[in-house]
Design a protein around this motif. Structure first.
Motif, PDB file in Angstrom:
ATOM      1  N   ALA A 281       0.849  -1.204   0.000  1.00  0.00           N
ATOM      2  CA  ALA A 281       0.000   0.000   0.000  1.00  0.00           C
ATOM      3  C   ALA A 281       0.880   1.249   0.000  1.00  0.00           C
ATOM      4  O   ALA A 281       1.970   1.260   0.569  1.00  0.00           O
ATOM      5  N   ILE A 282       0.358   2.293  -0.665  1.00  0.00           N
ATOM      6  CA  ILE A 282       1.100   3.563  -0.787  1.00  0.00           C
ATOM      7  C   ILE A 282       0.322   4.652  -0.058  1.00  0.00           C
ATOM      8  O   ILE A 282      -0.879   4.823  -0.298  1.00  0.00           O
ATOM      9  N   LYS A 283       0.996   5.352   0.811  1.00  0.00           N
ATOM     10  CA  LYS A 283       0.415   6.533   1.453  1.00  0.00           C
ATOM     11  C   LYS A 283       1.207   7.742   0.945  1.00  0.00           C
ATOM     12  O   LYS A 283       2.312   8.016   1.421  1.00  0.00           O
ATOM     13  N   ALA A 284       0.687   8.438  -0.048  1.00  0.00           N
ATOM     14  CA  ALA A 284       1.404   9.565  -0.670  1.00  0.00           C
ATOM     15  C   ALA A 284       0.380  10.310  -1.536  1.00  0.00           C
ATOM     16  O   ALA A 284      -0.671   9.739  -1.870  1.00  0.00           O
ATOM     17  N   TRP A 285       0.816  11.459  -2.003  1.00  0.00           N
ATOM     18  CA  TRP A 285       1.841  12.354  -1.491  1.00  0.00           C
ATOM     19  C   TRP A 285       1.216  13.336  -0.531  1.00  0.00           C
ATOM     20  O   TRP A 285       0.057  13.693  -0.706  1.00  0.00           O
ATOM     21  N   HIS A 286       2.000  13.812   0.426  1.00  0.00           N
ATOM     22  CA  HIS A 286       1.498  14.910   1.243  1.00  0.00           C
ATOM     23  C   HIS A 286       2.648  15.802   1.696  1.00  0.00           C
ATOM     24  O   HIS A 286       3.792  15.356   1.762  1.00  0.00           O
ATOM     25  N   ILE A 287       2.303  17.058   1.944  1.00  0.00           N
ATOM     26  CA  ILE A 287       3.235  17.966   2.623  1.00  0.00           C
ATOM     27  C   ILE A 287       2.522  18.569   3.811  1.00  0.00           C
ATOM     28  O   ILE A 287       1.295  18.717   3.817  1.00  0.00           O
ATOM     29  N   HIS A 288       3.326  18.931   4.757  1.00  0.00           N
ATOM     30  CA  HIS A 288       2.838  19.718   5.888  1.00  0.00           C
ATOM     31  C   HIS A 288       3.338  21.144   5.700  1.00  0.00           C
ATOM     32  O   HIS A 288       4.507  21.361   5.383  1.00  0.00           O
ATOM     33  N   LYS A 289       2.434  22.101   5.891  1.00  0.00           N
ATOM     34  CA  LYS A 289       2.817  23.500   5.668  1.00  0.00           C
ATOM     35  C   LYS A 289       3.671  24.026   6.813  1.00  0.00           C
ATOM     36  O   LYS A 289       4.488  24.917   6.617  1.00  0.00           O
ATOM     37  N   ALA A 290       3.490  23.490   8.008  1.00  0.00           N
ATOM     38  CA  ALA A 290       4.186  24.047   9.180  1.00  0.00           C
ATOM     39  C   ALA A 290       4.865  22.998  10.056  1.00  0.00           C
ATOM     40  O   ALA A 290       5.775  23.322  10.814  1.00  0.00           O
ATOM     41  N   MET A 291       4.421  21.766   9.972  1.00  0.00           N
ATOM     42  CA  MET A 291       4.902  20.720  10.878  1.00  0.00           C
ATOM     43  C   MET A 291       6.212  20.105  10.390  1.00  0.00           C
ATOM     44  O   MET A 291       6.365  19.828   9.198  1.00  0.00           O
ATOM     45  N   THR A 292       7.147  19.908  11.311  1.00  0.00           N
ATOM     46  CA  THR A 292       8.309  19.070  11.021  1.00  0.00           C
ATOM     47  C   THR A 292       7.991  17.661  11.494  1.00  0.00           C
ATOM     48  O   THR A 292       7.457  17.453  12.599  1.00  0.00           O
ATOM     49  N   LEU A 293       8.310  16.687  10.637  1.00  0.00           N
ATOM     50  CA  LEU A 293       8.030  15.281  10.934  1.00  0.00           C
ATOM     51  C   LEU A 293       9.280  14.620  11.473  1.00  0.00           C
ATOM     52  O   LEU A 293      10.391  14.885  11.005  1.00  0.00           O
ATOM     53  N   ASN A 294       9.096  13.727  12.415  1.00  0.00           N
ATOM     54  CA  ASN A 294      10.187  12.860  12.886  1.00  0.00           C
ATOM     55  C   ASN A 294       9.674  11.432  12.816  1.00  0.00           C
ATOM     56  O   ASN A 294       8.897  11.009  13.680  1.00  0.00           O
ATOM     57  N   TYR A 295      10.094  10.735  11.758  1.00  0.00           N
ATOM     58  CA  TYR A 295       9.603   9.386  11.524  1.00  0.00           C
ATOM     59  C   TYR A 295      10.585   8.336  12.057  1.00  0.00           C
ATOM     60  O   TYR A 295      11.801   8.456  11.858  1.00  0.00           O
ATOM     61  N   ALA A 296      10.017   7.298  12.661  1.00  0.00           N
ATOM     62  CA  ALA A 296      10.805   6.103  12.974  1.00  0.00           C
ATOM     63  C   ALA A 296       9.893   4.905  12.705  1.00  0.00           C
ATOM     64  O   ALA A 296       8.739   4.885  13.172  1.00  0.00           O
ATOM     65  N   VAL A 297      10.366   3.954  11.936  1.00  0.00           N
ATOM     66  CA  VAL A 297       9.550   2.767  11.610  1.00  0.00           C
ATOM     67  C   VAL A 297       9.846   1.709  12.663  1.00  0.00           C
ATOM     68  O   VAL A 297      10.924   1.109  12.672  1.00  0.00           O
ATOM     69  N   ILE A 298       8.880   1.522  13.562  1.00  0.00           N
ATOM     70  CA  ILE A 298       9.131   0.670  14.726  1.00  0.00           C
ATOM     71  C   ILE A 298       8.813  -0.803  14.460  1.00  0.00           C
ATOM     72  O   ILE A 298       9.293  -1.668  15.193  1.00  0.00           O
TER      73      ILE A 298
ATOM     74  N   VAL B 211      14.063   9.834  10.832  1.00  0.00           N
ATOM     75  CA  VAL B 211      14.106  10.656   9.616  1.00  0.00           C
ATOM     76  C   VAL B 211      13.328  11.939   9.903  1.00  0.00           C
ATOM     77  O   VAL B 211      12.128  11.895  10.176  1.00  0.00           O
ATOM     78  N   THR B 212      14.044  13.055   9.846  1.00  0.00           N
ATOM     79  CA  THR B 212      13.421  14.361  10.093  1.00  0.00           C
ATOM     80  C   THR B 212      13.144  15.037   8.755  1.00  0.00           C
ATOM     81  O   THR B 212      14.042  15.145   7.908  1.00  0.00           O
ATOM     82  N   VAL B 213      11.894  15.444   8.581  1.00  0.00           N
ATOM     83  CA  VAL B 213      11.456  16.050   7.320  1.00  0.00           C
ATOM     84  C   VAL B 213      10.896  17.436   7.632  1.00  0.00           C
ATOM     85  O   VAL B 213       9.905  17.558   8.356  1.00  0.00           O
ATOM     86  N   PRO B 214      11.526  18.481   7.107  1.00  0.00           N
ATOM     87  CA  PRO B 214      11.032  19.827   7.400  1.00  0.00           C
ATOM     88  C   PRO B 214       9.727  20.128   6.662  1.00  0.00           C
ATOM     89  O   PRO B 214       9.356  19.414   5.725  1.00  0.00           O
ATOM     90  N   PRO B 215       9.043  21.211   7.049  1.00  0.00           N
ATOM     91  CA  PRO B 215       7.805  21.576   6.362  1.00  0.00           C
ATOM     92  C   PRO B 215       8.034  21.802   4.868  1.00  0.00           C
ATOM     93  O   PRO B 215       9.131  22.174   4.449  1.00  0.00           O
ATOM     94  N   ARG B 216       7.007  21.537   4.087  1.00  0.00           N
ATOM     95  CA  ARG B 216       6.928  21.816   2.653  1.00  0.00           C
ATOM     96  C   ARG B 216       7.770  20.885   1.778  1.00  0.00           C
ATOM     97  O   ARG B 216       7.968  21.168   0.593  1.00  0.00           O
ATOM     98  N   VAL B 217       8.237  19.791   2.366  1.00  0.00           N
ATOM     99  CA  VAL B 217       8.889  18.748   1.551  1.00  0.00           C
ATOM    100  C   VAL B 217       7.852  17.649   1.323  1.00  0.00           C
ATOM    101  O   VAL B 217       7.291  17.109   2.281  1.00  0.00           O
ATOM    102  N   TRP B 218       7.595  17.363   0.045  1.00  0.00           N
ATOM    103  CA  TRP B 218       6.625  16.302  -0.273  1.00  0.00           C
ATOM    104  C   TRP B 218       7.154  14.972   0.242  1.00  0.00           C
ATOM    105  O   TRP B 218       8.350  14.684   0.104  1.00  0.00           O
ATOM    106  N   ASN B 219       6.277  14.175   0.825  1.00  0.00           N
ATOM    107  CA  ASN B 219       6.716  12.851   1.265  1.00  0.00           C
ATOM    108  C   ASN B 219       5.608  11.833   1.143  1.00  0.00           C
ATOM    109  O   ASN B 219       4.419  12.176   1.057  1.00  0.00           O
ATOM    110  N   GLY B 220       6.042  10.594   1.082  1.00  0.00           N
ATOM    111  CA  GLY B 220       5.098   9.493   1.001  1.00  0.00           C
ATOM    112  C   GLY B 220       5.842   8.213   1.243  1.00  0.00           C
ATOM    113  O   GLY B 220       7.072   8.164   1.214  1.00  0.00           O
ATOM    114  N   PHE B 221       5.064   7.152   1.527  1.00  0.00           N
ATOM    115  CA  PHE B 221       5.738   5.877   1.759  1.00  0.00           C
ATOM    116  C   PHE B 221       4.891   4.714   1.283  1.00  0.00           C
ATOM    117  O   PHE B 221       3.669   4.822   1.103  1.00  0.00           O
ATOM    118  N   LYS B 222       5.595   3.601   1.071  1.00  0.00           N
ATOM    119  CA  LYS B 222       4.964   2.360   0.624  1.00  0.00           C
ATOM    120  C   LYS B 222       5.401   1.260   1.586  1.00  0.00           C
ATOM    121  O   LYS B 222       6.594   1.178   1.928  1.00  0.00           O
TER     122      LYS B 222
END
Ligand SMILES: Cc1cn([C@H]2C[C@H](O)[C@@H](COP(=O)(O)OP(=O)(O)O[C@H]3O[C@H](C)C(=O)[C@H](O)[C@H]3O)O2)c(=O)[nH]c1=O
Length: 149
Positions: free
Chosen positions: A46-63, A97-108
């Motif tokens: 499954a693919i969850k994409a694409w999205h950007i956050h206008k203001a939020m910084t993301l900190n992803y960890a795949v547990i 993985v830290t992703v700043p605002p306005r960077v398109w991201n998605g995952f599969k």
């Protein structure tokens, strides 16, 4: 590498009972602020994409499990505008993985089990703060298919 994106290997501490998985602590030099932590589960394929956050910084960890995480920089004025990053994270590559605002991201989801993506975000979830695009849009030069060979 996309300007502002950081990939930091995370420690796991196994013992005979299980393990500890580090993620993010308030005294880490890269800690910004706490907004919310939530977990996004993705089925294999499954693919969850694409999205950007206008203001939020993301900190992803795949547990649990593993994902293919793709980032695309379309920020005006960014020195890495039009750069793409493809990362395989989770089992075998446990990282923050830290992703700043306005960077398109998605995952599969890749592999054989449902992956769990933790996001320790700098702001609470707000649907108004997210922009979305179809995963197969031509505006991002990336194809999600598996690359055999
Ligand atoms: C994150 C969140 C979502 N929702 C609702 C909104 C939708 O009705 C539904 C699914 O949300 P979404 O399509 O945004 O889920 P994901 O595609 O897994 O993405 C979420 O998890 C990845 C990792 C991201 O970083 C996204 O920013 C985040 O939105 O849950 C809420 O009500 N509260 C929440 O905190």
């Amino acid at each position: 590498m996309i300007e502002g994106v950081a990939v930091r290997p995370l420690r796991q501490i196994p013992d005979e009972r299980g393990k500890i998985m580090h993620m993010l602590r308030v005294d880490a030099p890269h800690f910004e602020q706490f907004g919310e932590i939530y977990f996004s589960c993705v089925y294999p394929g499954a693919i969850k994409a694409w999205h950007i956050h206008k203001a939020m910084t993301l900190n992803y960890a795949v547990i649990v499990g593993r994902i293919k995480l793709v980032l695309y920089d379309d920020r005006e004025g960014s020195p890495t505008r039009h750069a793409l990053m493809e990362l395989f994270v989770g089992d075998g590559n446990y990282a923050l993985v830290t992703v700043p605002p306005r960077v398109w991201n998605g995952f599969k989801g890749v592999g054989t089990e449902t992956a769990i993506v933790a996001n320790c975000a700098t702001l609470p979830h707000d649907p108004e703060e997210i922009e979305r695009m179809d995963p197969f849009t031509d505006r991002i030069p990336y194809r999600w298919d598996i690359k055999h060979g």
